[in-house]
Design a protein around this motif. Structure first.
Motif, PDB file in Angstrom:
ATOM      1  N   GLU A 198     -14.474  13.677-138.302  1.00 42.56           N
ATOM      2  CA  GLU A 198     -13.991  15.038-138.047  1.00 42.56           C
ATOM      3  C   GLU A 198     -15.162  15.909-137.584  1.00 42.56           C
ATOM      4  O   GLU A 198     -16.302  15.687-137.996  1.00 42.56           O
ATOM      5  CB  GLU A 198     -13.417  15.635-139.340  1.00 42.56           C
ATOM      6  N   HIS A 239      -8.669  10.343-136.358  1.00 43.27           N
ATOM      7  CA  HIS A 239      -7.255  10.420-135.961  1.00 43.27           C
ATOM      8  C   HIS A 239      -7.117  10.524-134.452  1.00 43.27           C
ATOM      9  O   HIS A 239      -7.968  11.118-133.769  1.00 43.27           O
ATOM     10  CB  HIS A 239      -6.536  11.580-136.666  1.00 43.27           C
ATOM     11  N   GLU A 291      -2.345  13.119-138.058  1.00 42.37           N
ATOM     12  CA  GLU A 291      -3.167  13.841-139.039  1.00 42.37           C
ATOM     13  C   GLU A 291      -2.867  15.333-138.993  1.00 42.37           C
ATOM     14  O   GLU A 291      -3.064  16.038-139.985  1.00 42.37           O
ATOM     15  CB  GLU A 291      -4.659  13.604-138.754  1.00 42.37           C
ATOM     16  N   GLU A 292      -2.411  15.815-137.823  1.00 38.83           N
ATOM     17  CA  GLU A 292      -2.295  17.265-137.626  1.00 38.83           C
ATOM     18  C   GLU A 292      -0.955  17.834-138.087  1.00 38.83           C
ATOM     19  O   GLU A 292      -0.691  19.015-137.878  1.00 38.83           O
ATOM     20  CB  GLU A 292      -2.503  17.612-136.143  1.00 38.83           C
ATOM     21  N   ASP A 344     -11.559  18.252-131.840  1.00 37.31           N
ATOM     22  CA  ASP A 344     -10.778  17.699-132.978  1.00 37.31           C
ATOM     23  C   ASP A 344      -9.755  16.701-132.446  1.00 37.31           C
ATOM     24  O   ASP A 344      -8.630  17.064-132.198  1.00 37.31           O
ATOM     25  CB  ASP A 344     -10.112  18.862-133.710  1.00 37.31           C
ATOM     26  N   MET A 345     -10.124  15.433-132.319  1.00 34.87           N
ATOM     27  CA  MET A 345     -11.446  14.908-132.540  1.00 34.87           C
ATOM     28  C   MET A 345     -11.741  13.739-131.618  1.00 34.87           C
ATOM     29  O   MET A 345     -12.159  12.682-132.037  1.00 34.87           O
ATOM     30  CB  MET A 345     -11.639  14.520-134.018  1.00 34.87           C
TER      31      MET A 345
HETATM   32 ZN   LIG Z   1      -9.126  16.636-137.105  1.00 35.12          ZN
END
Ligand SMILES: [Zn+2]
Length: 355
Positions: free
Chosen positions: A158, A73, A129-130, A99-100
């Motif tokens: 990840e 991501h 994604e977060e 991350d990441m």
């Molecule tokens: Zn992540």
């Protein structure tokens, strides 16, 4: 420090990570980073590049008989004042370093370096994604262009300390409720205390022995825990309702209906309402591409306890693992950082696996 205006995919992979960190890309603000990623990949003759929203998919189309997917991501959590990047000894610090963006740098490095990989490769860079699951870029691709995600095996970059973490546990939350009868606390015998009633729920949780489940040689440790409790009306009222929220983390050999039945059995006699759920993912380490990947790394895989997007690949029938630089314990932390040597190790592993 000025933000980079282009990405040099042939730069040193650590320098590339630092450049990525210095391009802010908080969730919903990935457009600029996605533009730069798209432009850099489109300049590579051996890649077909597709853009869907702020998701960038680059594919080799060599007609190989198997295809692997490498995903990461582009977004980060909000800044904690940790930009731009800096180095301290053997660590690269900065928002998203762990991350990441270390993993994203490895993907970009591999995408440029592997002009004739021995399997076809799909690189998926995605947004959001977060944040809430409905915004997830991988989910959007799965719904709108699943053909772009077709693969025999997927690696999600990840942070996992540069070792394979396979599968992921499922999770669900349920609210278990007790009912009583309200009364004045001066005449408690007229009522029935629902908070006292919750003791039975807590007793069952305390006595619960979580399973350890072995799948493909990995041991998944389950958990059933109270994560919240709510009850009480006023300082002089016997409460007539109490709610205990429980979280069940279950091994990936159980599906959601089975996990729900299990929770209902444990709390038999109480109303149980399910409020949130996500399925697990089987490790899928027996497919040939996975076995080769494990042998390149040379270390046995570990089970993944948290939920990640590997479950999304599992839902598409694609076995998937997590493998990326960085200690996940530092993800989202103000002192987020990634060991330089892990970035290099991951880049070396991915390129030699597919050369
Ligand atoms: Zn992540």
């Amino acid at each position: 420090m000025a933000e980079p205006t282009a990405l040099d995919l042939r730069a040193d992979v650590v320098a590339l990570t630092a450049a990525l960190v210095d391009i802010p890309s908080e969730s919903r603000h990935e457009a600029r980073l996605a533009d730069l990623v798209q432009a850099a990949l489109a300049a590579e003759d051996h890649l077909e590049v597709t853009r869907v929203r702020n998701n960038v998919v680059a594919r080799t189309v060599l007609g190989r008989d198997s295809r692997v997917l490498i995903g990461g991501h582009l977004d980060t959590v909000p800044s904690a004042g940790n930009l731009p990047h800096h180095f301290d000894g053997a660590e690269l610090f900065g928002l998203g370093s762990c991350d990441m963006k270390g993993g994203v740098a490895v993907m970009l490095h591999a995408a440029a370096a592997l002009t004739r990989p021995d399997r076809d490769v799909t690189y998926v860079f995605y947004e959001c994604e977060e944040i809430e699951e409905t915004a997830n870029g991988l989910r959007h691709l799965a719904e709108t262009s699943p053909e772009l995600l077709a693969a025999d095996f997927a690696v999600l970059m990840e942070p996992s300390n540069a070792q394979i973490e396979a599968g992921c546990q499922g999770t669900l939350r349920a609210v278990v409720t007790t009912h009583g009868r309200r009364s004045h606390s001066a005449r408690a015998w007229m009522g029935h205390n629902a908070v006292h009633e919750a003791a039975e729920i807590l007793n069952r949780l305390a006595a619960y022995e979580p399973a350890e489940v072995e799948i493909d040689g990995l041991t998944y440790r389950e958990g059933l825990n109270a994560v919240g409790i709510q009850g009480g009306i006023a300082g002089n009222v016997i409460p007539d309702r109490c709610e205990v929220t429980v979280n069940y983390r279950f091994a990936p050999d159980q599906d959601i209906p089975a996990a729900k039945r299990h929770v209902e059995e444990i709390f038999e006699g109480f109303p149980v309402a399910f409020v949130d759920e996500a399925p697990g993912a089987l490790p899928g380490l027996t497919v040939p591409a996975a076995r080769e990947f494990i042998s390149v790394i040379g270390r046995p895989p570990a089970p993944k306890f948290g939920w990640t997007d590997v479950a999304r690949f599992a839902a598409l029938g694609i076995p998937a693992v997590n493998y990326g630089p960085g200690d996940p314990a530092f993800a989202h932390a103000p002192d987020e950082h990634v060991p330089v040597e892990q970035i290099r190790a991951c880049a070396g592993t991915v390129t030699s696996w597919l050369s």
